[in-house]
Design a protein around this motif. Structure first.
Motif, PDB file in Angstrom:
ATOM      1  N   GLU A  59     -16.503  42.265  48.870  1.00 26.28           N
ATOM      2  CA  GLU A  59     -15.161  41.710  48.604  1.00 26.28           C
ATOM      3  C   GLU A  59     -14.101  42.534  49.328  1.00 26.28           C
ATOM      4  O   GLU A  59     -13.030  42.041  49.664  1.00 26.28           O
ATOM      5  CB  GLU A  59     -14.876  41.738  47.105  1.00 26.28           C
ATOM      6  CG  GLU A  59     -15.831  40.862  46.308  1.00 26.28           C
ATOM      7  CD  GLU A  59     -15.835  41.210  44.824  1.00 26.28           C
ATOM      8  OE1 GLU A  59     -15.434  40.342  44.032  1.00 26.28           O
ATOM      9  OE2 GLU A  59     -16.229  42.340  44.471  1.00 26.28           O
ATOM     10  N   VAL A  60     -14.394  43.800  49.526  1.00 29.89           N
ATOM     11  CA  VAL A  60     -13.483  44.704  50.255  1.00 29.89           C
ATOM     12  C   VAL A  60     -14.326  45.517  51.228  1.00 29.89           C
ATOM     13  O   VAL A  60     -15.387  46.040  50.849  1.00 29.89           O
ATOM     14  CB  VAL A  60     -12.751  45.665  49.292  1.00 29.89           C
ATOM     15  CG1 VAL A  60     -11.878  46.642  50.071  1.00 29.89           C
ATOM     16  CG2 VAL A  60     -11.923  44.897  48.270  1.00 29.89           C
ATOM     17  N   VAL A  61     -13.866  45.607  52.472  1.00 34.51           N
ATOM     18  CA  VAL A  61     -14.510  46.485  53.457  1.00 34.51           C
ATOM     19  C   VAL A  61     -13.589  47.667  53.734  1.00 34.51           C
ATOM     20  O   VAL A  61     -12.375  47.500  53.870  1.00 34.51           O
ATOM     21  CB  VAL A  61     -14.811  45.709  54.761  1.00 34.51           C
ATOM     22  CG1 VAL A  61     -14.908  46.652  55.953  1.00 34.51           C
ATOM     23  CG2 VAL A  61     -16.108  44.914  54.630  1.00 34.51           C
ATOM     24  N   VAL A  62     -14.170  48.844  53.789  1.00 38.03           N
ATOM     25  CA  VAL A  62     -13.424  50.045  54.188  1.00 38.03           C
ATOM     26  C   VAL A  62     -13.861  50.389  55.610  1.00 38.03           C
ATOM     27  O   VAL A  62     -15.062  50.515  55.870  1.00 38.03           O
ATOM     28  CB  VAL A  62     -13.735  51.232  53.251  1.00 38.03           C
ATOM     29  CG1 VAL A  62     -12.952  52.473  53.694  1.00 38.03           C
ATOM     30  CG2 VAL A  62     -13.402  50.879  51.801  1.00 38.03           C
ATOM     31  N   ASP A  63     -12.898  50.517  56.531  1.00 38.01           N
ATOM     32  CA  ASP A  63     -13.234  50.784  57.934  1.00 38.01           C
ATOM     33  C   ASP A  63     -12.745  52.167  58.365  1.00 38.01           C
ATOM     34  O   ASP A  63     -11.543  52.439  58.358  1.00 38.01           O
ATOM     35  CB  ASP A  63     -12.598  49.707  58.838  1.00 38.01           C
ATOM     36  CG  ASP A  63     -13.086  49.801  60.286  1.00 38.01           C
ATOM     37  OD1 ASP A  63     -13.735  48.863  60.760  1.00 38.01           O
ATOM     38  OD2 ASP A  63     -12.802  50.835  60.953  1.00 38.01           O
ATOM     39  N   PHE A  64     -13.691  53.031  58.693  1.00 37.96           N
ATOM     40  CA  PHE A  64     -13.400  54.301  59.367  1.00 37.96           C
ATOM     41  C   PHE A  64     -14.322  54.350  60.584  1.00 37.96           C
ATOM     42  O   PHE A  64     -15.397  54.954  60.530  1.00 37.96           O
ATOM     43  CB  PHE A  64     -13.645  55.505  58.450  1.00 37.96           C
ATOM     44  CG  PHE A  64     -12.538  55.752  57.473  1.00 37.96           C
ATOM     45  CD1 PHE A  64     -11.414  56.495  57.845  1.00 37.96           C
ATOM     46  CD2 PHE A  64     -12.610  55.249  56.186  1.00 37.96           C
ATOM     47  CE1 PHE A  64     -10.381  56.730  56.939  1.00 37.96           C
ATOM     48  CE2 PHE A  64     -11.577  55.481  55.278  1.00 37.96           C
ATOM     49  CZ  PHE A  64     -10.467  56.219  55.652  1.00 37.96           C
TER      50      PHE A  64
END
Ligand SMILES: NC(=O)C1=CN([C@@H]2O[C@H](COP(=O)(O)OP(=O)(O)OC[C@H]3O[C@@H](n4cnc5c(N)ncnc54)[C@H](O)[C@@H]3O)[C@@H](O)[C@H]2O)C=CC1
Ligand SMILES: O=C(O)C1=N[C@H](C(=O)O)C[C@H](O)C1
Length: 258
Positions: A59-64
């Motif tokens: 539902e949420v992607v964290v991008d680093f």
């Protein structure tokens, strides 16, 4: 994604991490794993392909990841109605406009948070520097990072310089006076909207920044140090928990802390 996965609105937020084997991504995976209200459903790095995040019902992607790939990653998320929390650097005004355009055409309710720095101290350092900007004739930014950092100047330094330049312009001030002729190109650092920015890279460092202000007879130094990447995690998790309640584009953590 199974029907069961879709039908759990009150359950933990299903989180995917892009750049999961990187310095920040690995820390984010640990932080998400440790949070009762979040579930790590996809940990994706270069070569894995992004589709695993959609298949797992993120539902949420964290991008680093890196400035080279982050725009493609974001487009991919927005096209699939997945909200995103982005720490990756490299966001110019033109890039932000493109993200806004994608969001206008996306399904309603998709939120994207892009923050140049998730450290609470760093957010406050930028706010204090913005407040101080109008009172000082001179200003220089010195950012210091680990030597494996790919970009310079840092996203935080660039953002701080822009905020200071806006505050100076609003107060009717131009660039800081500087009569120096550079004998060696680069000696006076980069010029970002009239603010000099110096980038130091050294073993033993994580992420540090000083904003040095000067006026007649006094200087003011505002400094923030991240000694460990765990310092970014409260901000990242706040972003993950909040981003779906903030459709459209949010820049910086400030609005989430008010
Ligand atoms: N906003 C913030 O608070 C912070 C931002 N950063 C930024 O985050 C970014 C990452 O920093 P680090 O973790 O130190 O770098 P890193 O180099 O350790 O990690 C980047 C990871 O992304 C992976 N990657 C590359 N292409 C990919 C793709 N297409 N899909 C999935 N994964 C891919 C790489 O293999 C690598 O594992 C940088 O832009 C850095 O400036 C870093 C620390 C804090
Ligand atoms: O690469 C890093 O490490 C960091 N990147 C961000 C930046 O470029 O400002 C945030 C923080 O400084 C750490």
């Amino acid at each position: 994604m199974t029907d069961e996965q879709r039908q759990s609105p009150a359950g933990p937020i299903r989180v995917g991490v892009f750049g999961a084997r990187g310095r920040m991504g690995a820390e984010v995976c640990r932080a998400v794993d440790a949070a009762d209200d979040l579930e790590l459903v996809a940990a994706i790095d270069e070569g894995d392909g992004l589709s695993g995040a959609a298949e797992a019902g993120a539902e949420v992607v964290v991008d680093f990841t890196t400035p080279d790939v982050v725009m493609d990653n974001l487009r991919w998320c927005i096209d699939r109605g997945i909200s995103a929390v982005v720490g990756t650097t490299g966001f110019t005004g033109e890039r932000l406009d493109r993200v806004r355009g994608w969001l206008e055409r996306s399904s309603p309710g998709v939120g994207v948070l892009i923050a140049p720095n998730f450290g609470i101290g760093a957010v406050l350092m930028m706010q204090f520097a913005t407040k101080a900007a109008r009172y000082f004739e001179s200003v220089e930014i010195i950012e210091q990072h680990h030597p494996r950092k790919l970009d310079a100047p840092s996203g935080t330094a660039t953002h701080t310089a822009r905020l200071i330049a806006q505050a100076r312009a609003a107060a009717g001030m131009g660039p800081a006076p500087d009569a120096t002729k550079e004998e060696v190109p680069g000696a006076r650092g980069a010029d970002i909207d009239g603010v000099r920015v110096h980038a130091v890279r050294s073993a033993g460092m994580v992420a540090h920044q000083e904003v040095l202000f000067g006026t007649t007879g006094e200087t003011l130094t505002i400094r923030q140090d991240s000694y460990d990447r765990v310092s970014f995690m409260p901000g990242v998790l706040l972003g993950v928990r909040s981003v779906r309640q903030r459709p459209g584009l949010t820049i910086g953590l400030d609005a989430l802390l008010d």
